[in-house]
Design a protein around this motif. Structure first.
Motif, PDB file in Angstrom:
ATOM      1  N   THR A  75      -9.890  59.148  16.874  1.00 55.50           N
ATOM      2  CA  THR A  75      -8.226  59.194  16.907  1.00 55.50           C
ATOM      3  C   THR A  75      -7.979  57.817  17.021  1.00 55.50           C
ATOM      4  O   THR A  75      -7.024  57.222  16.207  1.00 55.50           O
ATOM      5  CB  THR A  75      -7.840  60.111  17.970  1.00 55.50           C
ATOM      6  OG1 THR A  75      -8.585  61.225  17.755  1.00 55.50           O
ATOM      7  CG2 THR A  75      -6.470  59.990  18.187  1.00 55.50           C
ATOM      8  N   LEU A  76      -8.808  56.990  17.908  1.00 52.20           N
ATOM      9  CA  LEU A  76      -8.310  55.421  18.107  1.00 52.20           C
ATOM     10  C   LEU A  76      -8.516  54.445  16.970  1.00 52.20           C
ATOM     11  O   LEU A  76      -7.561  53.722  16.870  1.00 52.20           O
ATOM     12  CB  LEU A  76      -9.152  55.075  19.554  1.00 52.20           C
ATOM     13  CG  LEU A  76      -8.492  55.705  20.802  1.00 52.20           C
ATOM     14  CD1 LEU A  76      -9.508  54.913  21.815  1.00 52.20           C
ATOM     15  CD2 LEU A  76      -7.278  55.548  21.111  1.00 52.20           C
ATOM     16  N   VAL A  83      -6.302  61.980  13.821  1.00 46.36           N
ATOM     17  CA  VAL A  83      -4.867  61.278  14.395  1.00 46.36           C
ATOM     18  C   VAL A  83      -3.766  62.486  14.664  1.00 46.36           C
ATOM     19  O   VAL A  83      -3.150  62.486  15.749  1.00 46.36           O
ATOM     20  CB  VAL A  83      -4.351  59.983  13.864  1.00 46.36           C
ATOM     21  CG1 VAL A  83      -3.166  59.699  14.171  1.00 46.36           C
ATOM     22  CG2 VAL A  83      -5.655  59.086  13.753  1.00 46.36           C
ATOM     23  N   LYS A  87      -3.770  62.782  18.559  1.00 48.04           N
ATOM     24  CA  LYS A  87      -3.022  61.870  19.158  1.00 48.04           C
ATOM     25  C   LYS A  87      -2.243  62.211  20.219  1.00 48.04           C
ATOM     26  O   LYS A  87      -1.991  61.415  21.121  1.00 48.04           O
ATOM     27  CB  LYS A  87      -2.287  60.600  18.053  1.00 48.04           C
ATOM     28  CG  LYS A  87      -1.770  59.502  18.783  1.00 48.04           C
ATOM     29  CD  LYS A  87      -1.315  58.532  17.518  1.00 48.04           C
ATOM     30  CE  LYS A  87      -0.685  57.350  18.116  1.00 48.04           C
ATOM     31  NZ  LYS A  87      -0.130  56.311  17.287  1.00 48.04           N
TER      32      LYS A  87
END
Length: 94
Positions: A75-76, A83, A87
């Protein structure tokens, strides 16, 4: 049985991992309950159930921790497969 309930039964009830236990990575975390909900929502519960049934009891927490770390990491770095869903639910460690 609903996917969430199946996973919850194995991870929390049978293996004793607290649903509100936090696993952190790079300043963010997900709880075990967040992970179970995410896997259930995204349709991966059958794969996870198969893995959980095959691995030794002592490795269940390590598996969940590793999965959460991967979710946060992907995700990061902006992986589009992660995402959109994750997120909004990963939380910053305060």
């Amino acid at each position: 049985m609903e996917p969430y309930n199946e996973l919850y039964k194995i991870i929390v009830i049978e293996h004793g991992i607290e649903a509100d236990k936090k696993f952190e990575f790079n300043g963010y975390y997900l709880t075990v309950a967040d992970y179970i909900q995410a896997v259930s929502d995204r349709g991966g519960h059958k794969k996870v159930l198969a893995v959980l049934k095959m691995i030794d009891h002592s490795n269940i927490e390590t598996f969940v921790k590793g999965a959460i770390h991967r979710i946060i990491q992907e995700t990061l770095v902006g992986n589009k497969d992660f995402v959109n869903y994750y997120k909004p639910i990963i939380k910053k460690v305060s």
